[in-house]
Design a protein around this motif. Structure first.
Motif, PDB file in Angstrom:
ATOM      1  N   LEU A  32     124.724  49.436  18.056  1.00 39.39           N
ATOM      2  CA  LEU A  32     123.780  48.873  17.099  1.00 39.39           C
ATOM      3  C   LEU A  32     123.544  49.889  15.992  1.00 39.39           C
ATOM      4  CD1 LEU A  32     122.241  46.247  16.776  1.00 39.39           C
ATOM      5  CD2 LEU A  32     120.305  47.290  17.919  1.00 39.39           C
ATOM      6  N   LEU A  33     124.204  49.684  14.862  1.00 36.35           N
ATOM      7  CA  LEU A  33     124.147  50.650  13.780  1.00 36.35           C
ATOM      8  C   LEU A  33     123.540  50.029  12.524  1.00 36.35           C
ATOM      9  CD1 LEU A  33     127.731  52.148  14.157  1.00 36.35           C
ATOM     10  CD2 LEU A  33     125.588  53.117  15.015  1.00 36.35           C
ATOM     11  N   PRO A  34     122.797  50.822  11.753  1.00 35.84           N
ATOM     12  CA  PRO A  34     122.286  50.336  10.471  1.00 35.84           C
ATOM     13  C   PRO A  34     123.446  50.056   9.526  1.00 35.84           C
ATOM     14  CG  PRO A  34     121.163  52.346  11.167  1.00 35.84           C
ATOM     15  CD  PRO A  34     122.354  52.190  12.050  1.00 35.84           C
ATOM     16  N   GLU A  35     123.345  48.954   8.762  1.00 37.98           N
ATOM     17  CA  GLU A  35     124.383  48.619   7.790  1.00 37.98           C
ATOM     18  C   GLU A  35     123.724  48.257   6.464  1.00 37.98           C
ATOM     19  OE1 GLU A  35     127.600  45.979   9.072  1.00 37.98           O
ATOM     20  OE2 GLU A  35     126.880  46.208  11.125  1.00 37.98           O
ATOM     21  N   ASP A  36     124.289  48.777   5.396  1.00 35.15           N
ATOM     22  CA  ASP A  36     123.763  48.509   4.053  1.00 35.15           C
ATOM     23  C   ASP A  36     124.229  47.130   3.592  1.00 35.15           C
ATOM     24  OD1 ASP A  36     122.707  48.585   1.548  1.00 35.15           O
ATOM     25  OD2 ASP A  36     124.012  50.182   0.787  1.00 35.15           O
ATOM     26  N   LEU A  37     123.600  46.096   4.158  1.00 33.72           N
ATOM     27  CA  LEU A  37     123.929  44.716   3.819  1.00 33.72           C
ATOM     28  C   LEU A  37     122.845  44.152   2.909  1.00 33.72           C
ATOM     29  CD1 LEU A  37     124.790  43.543   7.457  1.00 33.72           C
ATOM     30  CD2 LEU A  37     126.425  44.151   5.662  1.00 33.72           C
ATOM     31  N   PRO A  38     123.205  43.224   2.026  1.00 39.19           N
ATOM     32  CA  PRO A  38     122.191  42.601   1.162  1.00 39.19           C
ATOM     33  C   PRO A  38     121.098  41.952   2.005  1.00 39.19           C
ATOM     34  CG  PRO A  38     124.408  42.017   0.444  1.00 39.19           C
ATOM     35  CD  PRO A  38     124.555  42.690   1.778  1.00 39.19           C
ATOM     36  N   LEU A  39     119.840  42.205   1.659  1.00 42.31           N
ATOM     37  CA  LEU A  39     118.721  41.646   2.414  1.00 42.31           C
ATOM     38  C   LEU A  39     117.575  41.351   1.453  1.00 42.31           C
ATOM     39  CD1 LEU A  39     117.516  40.956   5.210  1.00 42.31           C
ATOM     40  CD2 LEU A  39     116.600  43.279   5.283  1.00 42.31           C
ATOM     41  N   GLU A  40     117.177  40.087   1.392  1.00 42.98           N
ATOM     42  CA  GLU A  40     116.075  39.690   0.527  1.00 42.98           C
ATOM     43  C   GLU A  40     114.766  39.775   1.311  1.00 42.98           C
ATOM     44  OE1 GLU A  40     114.622  36.016  -2.391  1.00 42.98           O
ATOM     45  OE2 GLU A  40     116.439  35.798  -1.172  1.00 42.98           O
TER      46      GLU A  40
END
Length: 262
Positions: A32-40
């Motif tokens: 479970l890794l943080p990912e720089d995905l678009p998030l509104e």
């Protein structure tokens, strides 16, 4: 899989007396890794956040979706998340399907998580959806009160069954087209695939639904279902919070095309 020591296809019929050996692979651990995905992020404070999940994004990791999920995005964008759920669902109080877009509340600590979960259980939250369904619904309003559980004939899907869990969905017709109806739906309960199952049950399945609807009839991926409105009481301040987001562009474009046809 082997029968009497020889590798065979899964479709191979076994005869009485034969020795069948099935090798089950070791389960893979999910990283479970943080990912720089678009998030509104619609709203955020020290205790919670409200996000507008895009269509096509899975809420939390699973064997088929180890990454690229909402949880991976939350881990990157938020400093803290509750840990009440198992390790692959930090902060997740409730879910919507991969191809359903819209609002979700996220808990940043355990006290907030417990409060929001209790509000869901007590049916005091506000959850309104917009859906495009096949057919023309003649009634302007209605309530579907039908228990939902795992299908007796297909264990991969949900269905209305006598011994299912109570499920109640209220609907209001917003607009009628030639072969479709736009409806607003309000959940009283939150069963898996509740809206999709209930609308299929009354004969008006969601447009684009690959599981509960007819074959693809409109452009786009997945069902036309959007969680547009979410309301709840702030666990710490007691303030009534209500959030609303418009339907996605693809959904809007489809409605515009249907209006032109009419």
């Amino acid at each position: 899989m082997t029968v009497e020591g020889e590798a065979v296809r899964a479709s191979r019929k076994v005869v009485s007396g034969e020795t069948l050996v099935i090798t089950i692979p070791e389960p893979k651990e999910l990283d479970l890794l943080p990912e720089d995905l678009p998030l509104e992020i619609i709203y955020e404070d020290d205790d919670l956040a409200v996000v507008n999940k895009g269509q096509g994004m899975v809420v939390h990791p699973s064997a088929g979706h180890p990454n690229g999920t909402l949880v991976n995005a939350l881990l990157y964008h938020l400093k803290s998340l509750s840990s009440i759920n198992d390790v692959i669902r930090p902060g997740i109080v409730h879910r919507i399907d991969k191809d359903t877009s819209g609002l979700l509340m996220v808990a940043k600590n355990n006290a907030t998580h417990e409060s929001l979960a209790q509000q869901l259980k007590d049916k005091t939250t506000l959850r309104k959806y917009v859906a495009l369904v096949h057919g023309n619904i003649s009634h302007d309003k209605g309530t579907i009160n039908a228990p939902i559980g795992r299908s007796k004939t297909n264990r991969k899907v949900q269905a209305v069954i006598a011994d299912g869990k109570p499920a109640v969905t209220h609907f209001t017709v917003l607009e009628r087209f030639e072969n479709f109806t736009l409806v607003e739906l309000q959940l009283e309960t939150g069963r898996t695939h509740q809206i999709r199952v209930h609308m299929q049950y009354i004969g008006f399945p969601l447009a684009g639904d690959p599981i509960y609807g007819p074959r693809k009839t409109l452009e786009g991926q997945g069902q036309y279902l959007h969680a547009k409105k979410l309301g709840f009481k702030h666990p710490k301040t007691g303030e009534e919070l209500v959030f609303e987001v418009p339907i996605p562009a693809q959904f809007e474009n489809t409605l515009a095309k249907l209006k032109k046809i009419d």
